[in-house]
Design a protein around this motif. Structure first.
Motif, short mmCIF file in Angstrom:
data_model
loop_
_atom_site.label_atom_id
_atom_site.label_comp_id
_atom_site.label_asym_id
_atom_site.label_seq_id
_atom_site.Cartn_x
_atom_site.Cartn_y
_atom_site.Cartn_z
N ALA A 239 -3.09 5.03 -1.96
CA ALA A 239 -4.41 4.40 -1.93
C ALA A 239 -4.33 2.98 -2.51
O ALA A 239 -4.88 2.03 -1.95
CB ALA A 239 -5.41 5.24 -2.73
N TYR A 240 -3.60 2.88 -3.60
CA TYR A 240 -3.46 1.58 -4.26
C TYR A 240 -2.82 0.56 -3.32
O TYR A 240 -3.22 -0.61 -3.28
CB TYR A 240 -2.64 1.74 -5.54
CG TYR A 240 -2.34 0.42 -6.21
CD1 TYR A 240 -3.34 -0.23 -6.96
CD2 TYR A 240 -1.10 -0.19 -6.07
CE1 TYR A 240 -3.08 -1.46 -7.55
CE2 TYR A 240 -0.84 -1.41 -6.66
CZ TYR A 240 -1.83 -2.04 -7.40
OH TYR A 240 -1.58 -3.25 -7.96
N ALA A 241 -1.83 1.00 -2.53
CA ALA A 241 -1.13 0.08 -1.62
C ALA A 241 -2.09 -0.53 -0.61
O ALA A 241 -2.02 -1.73 -0.30
CB ALA A 241 0.01 0.81 -0.91
N TYR A 242 -2.99 0.28 -0.07
CA TYR A 242 -3.94 -0.26 0.90
C TYR A 242 -5.04 -1.09 0.23
O TYR A 242 -5.56 -2.03 0.83
CB TYR A 242 -4.50 0.85 1.80
CG TYR A 242 -3.55 1.13 2.95
CD1 TYR A 242 -3.45 0.24 4.02
CD2 TYR A 242 -2.71 2.24 2.96
CE1 TYR A 242 -2.54 0.45 5.06
CE2 TYR A 242 -1.81 2.46 3.99
CZ TYR A 242 -1.73 1.56 5.04
OH TYR A 242 -0.84 1.76 6.06
N ARG A 243 -5.38 -0.76 -1.03
CA ARG A 243 -6.33 -1.62 -1.75
C ARG A 243 -5.72 -3.00 -1.97
O ARG A 243 -6.39 -4.03 -1.86
CB ARG A 243 -6.71 -1.00 -3.09
CG ARG A 243 -7.62 0.19 -2.94
CD ARG A 243 -8.18 0.63 -4.28
NE ARG A 243 -8.80 1.94 -4.13
CZ ARG A 243 -8.31 3.06 -4.66
NH1 ARG A 243 -7.24 3.04 -5.43
NH2 ARG A 243 -8.93 4.20 -4.45
N ARG A 244 -4.44 -3.01 -2.27
CA ARG A 244 -3.75 -4.28 -2.50
C ARG A 244 -3.71 -5.09 -1.19
O ARG A 244 -3.94 -6.30 -1.19
CB ARG A 244 -2.34 -4.00 -3.01
CG ARG A 244 -1.49 -5.23 -3.09
CD ARG A 244 -0.55 -5.27 -4.28
NE ARG A 244 -0.06 -6.65 -4.39
CZ ARG A 244 1.05 -7.07 -3.80
NH1 ARG A 244 1.81 -6.24 -3.12
NH2 ARG A 244 1.41 -8.33 -3.90
N LEU A 245 -3.43 -4.41 -0.08
CA LEU A 245 -3.42 -5.08 1.23
C LEU A 245 -4.81 -5.67 1.52
O LEU A 245 -4.91 -6.79 2.02
CB LEU A 245 -2.99 -4.11 2.34
CG LEU A 245 -3.01 -4.70 3.75
CD1 LEU A 245 -1.95 -5.80 3.90
CD2 LEU A 245 -2.77 -3.60 4.80
N ALA A 246 -5.85 -4.91 1.18
CA ALA A 246 -7.22 -5.41 1.40
C ALA A 246 -7.42 -6.72 0.64
O ALA A 246 -7.96 -7.69 1.19
CB ALA A 246 -8.24 -4.37 0.95
N GLU A 247 -6.97 -6.76 -0.60
CA GLU A 247 -7.10 -7.99 -1.39
C GLU A 247 -6.36 -9.14 -0.71
O GLU A 247 -6.85 -10.27 -0.66
CB GLU A 247 -6.50 -7.80 -2.80
CG GLU A 247 -7.43 -7.10 -3.75
CD GLU A 247 -6.72 -6.70 -5.05
OE1 GLU A 247 -5.71 -7.34 -5.40
OE2 GLU A 247 -7.18 -5.75 -5.68
N GLU A 248 -5.17 -8.81 -0.20
CA GLU A 248 -4.36 -9.86 0.42
C GLU A 248 -5.03 -10.40 1.69
O GLU A 248 -5.10 -11.62 1.90
CB GLU A 248 -2.97 -9.29 0.76
CG GLU A 248 -1.92 -10.36 0.86
CD GLU A 248 -0.53 -9.83 1.20
OE1 GLU A 248 -0.25 -8.61 1.02
OE2 GLU A 248 0.28 -10.65 1.65
N VAL A 249 -5.56 -9.51 2.51
CA VAL A 249 -6.21 -9.94 3.76
C VAL A 249 -7.47 -10.75 3.43
O VAL A 249 -7.73 -11.78 4.05
CB VAL A 249 -6.55 -8.72 4.65
CG1 VAL A 249 -7.36 -9.13 5.87
CG2 VAL A 249 -5.27 -8.01 5.10
N LEU A 250 -8.23 -10.30 2.44
CA LEU A 250 -9.44 -11.03 2.07
C LEU A 250 -9.10 -12.40 1.50
O LEU A 250 -9.77 -13.38 1.80
CB LEU A 250 -10.27 -10.22 1.07
CG LEU A 250 -10.93 -8.97 1.67
CD1 LEU A 250 -11.48 -8.06 0.56
CD2 LEU A 250 -12.04 -9.34 2.66
N ALA A 251 -8.03 -12.48 0.74
CA ALA A 251 -7.61 -13.78 0.18
C ALA A 251 -7.14 -14.71 1.29
O ALA A 251 -7.44 -15.90 1.30
CB ALA A 251 -6.52 -13.58 -0.86
#
Ligand SMILES: Nc1ncnc2c1ncn2[C@@H]1O[C@H](COP(=O)(O)OP(=O)(O)OP(=O)(O)O)[C@@H](O)[C@H]1O
Ligand SMILES: [Mg+2]
Length: 255
Positions: A239-251
Motif C-alpha cells: 500500500a505504501y508503495a502505491y501511496r508513494r507513487l501517487a505523491e510522485e505523479v502528483l508532484a
C-alpha cells in the motif's frame, strides 16, 4: 472553475506486467487523498472490474455498449472504492464492431468528455495489445503510465509502444506523452532485477519513476477480496508503495 479531469492511460502490450494492479491501486491512493477518480476498464478480461468485486457476467451493459452503441458512460459506472466504468467479455468483439465506424479511434475520448467535469482523474486500464482499444485509450489520454516487469525486461516492447505513441501523436492526439515508466514486480533479492532497472534508466533516464513496486503476495490476495491493496492491507509495504507513487505523479503534475 475546477479544471477537467486529467486522463491517464496505463499501457504496455506485454501481458501480466501489473497494468491493472497499478491502475486500481494508484486510483485508490489518489482517492485516499481526496481526489475524485474514475477507472475505465477497457480490457475484455475485465480484471479491474472484478478486482473491485463486480461480476462482469452480471452486467447488462458495459464499455462495449459505450464504445459501440454510444451509450452514456454514466450507465456503466459502479461506485466502489473508486468509480469503475465496467468491462465485460463483450469488449472482445468491440474492435471488430468498431472497425467500420467513422471516428473509431476517438470513441472513448468522446465518451468520457461528458464526465470530465465530475472527476479529478480518469484512469484507463488497457488490454495487453496495441489494438484499437488501446489506441482509443492513447487518443483519450493526456499521459501514459507504462508498468514494466523487471524480471523479463523487454526493451523491444517499449520501443514498439513508443512507435505506436508517435503514430497516435501524428494522427490523433498531438499532446499525449509518457508520464513515467514504473518498474513493477521487482524482486529485490535478485541481481537481475537490479540490472534490469539500471538498463531501463540508461535508456529512458528520468522518465523512469523513482518509485518501485516490489513483489509481494498481497497483490494477488487483494483482488480475490474485491479490494485494492490499500484497503486490504492498509499499513503494508505494498500500500505504501502505491501511496508513494501517487505523491510522485502528483508532484510531476506540478512541474
Ligand atoms: N507487485 C506485485 N507483486 C506480486 N504480484 C503482483 C504484483 N503486481 C501484480 N501482481 C500480480 O501479477 C498478476 C498480473 O498483474 P496484473 O493483472 O495487474 O497485470 P496486467 O498487466 O494488467 O495483466 P494483463 O496484461 O493480463 O491485463 C496478477 O495476478 C497480480 O495480482
Ligand atoms: Mg490487466
Amino acid at each position: 472553475m475546477t479544471p477537467k479531469a486529467k486522463v491517464i492511460a496505463f499501457t504496455n502490450q506485454k501481458g501480466g506486467v501489473a497494468k491493472t494492479t497499478t491502475t486500481l491501486n494508484l486510483a485508490a491512493a489518489f482517492a485516499e487523498r481526496g481526489h475524485r477518480v474514475l477507472c475505465v476498464d477497457l480490457d475484455p478480461q475485465a480484471n479491474l472490474t472484478m478486482s473491485q468485486g463486480i461480476d462482469p457476467d452480471s452486467l447488462e451493459v458495459s464499455m462495449y455498449d459505450v464504445l459501440v452503441h454510444r451509450l452514456s458512460i454514466r450507465e456503466v459506472i459502479r461506485k466502489r472504492e473508486v468509480d469503475v466504468a465496467c468491462a465485460s467479455i463483450d469488449l472482445a468483439g468491440a474492435e471488430i464492431a468498431m472497425s467500420a465506424m467513422i471516428g473509431r479511434e476517438r470513441a472513448l475520448k468522446k465518451a468520457i468528455e461528458p464526465v470530465r467535469d465530475d472527476y479529478d482523474f480518469i484512469f484507463i486500464d488497457t488490454p495487453p495489445s496495441l489494438g484499437l482499444l488501446t489506441i482509443n485509450a492513447l487518443t483519450a489520454a493526456q499521459k501514459v503510465i507504462v508498468p514494466v516487469q523487471c524480471e523479463y525486461l523487454s526493451m523491444r516492447g517499449l520501443i514498439q509502444l513508443q512507435n505506436t505513441l508517435a503514430m497516435v501523436r501524428d494522427e490523433l492526439n498531438p499532446d499525449v506523452e509518457i508520464e513515467g515508466i514504473l518498474p513493477t514486480l521487482v524482486d529485490r533479492r535478485t541481481v537481475h532485477a537490479k540490472e534490469a532497472i539500471e538498463i531501463l534508466e540508461e535508456n529512458f533516464g528520468d522518465r523512469v519513476f523513482a518509485s518501485r513496486i516490489n513483489k509481494t503476495i498481497r497483490f494477488a490476495e487483494a483482488p480475490v477480496k474485491g479490494m485494492s491493496v490499500l484497503k486490504y492491507d492498509p499499513n503494508g509495504k505494498a500500500a505504501y508503495a502505491y501511496r508513494r507513487l501517487a505523491e510522485e505523479v502528483l508532484a510531476n503534475g506540478k512541474r
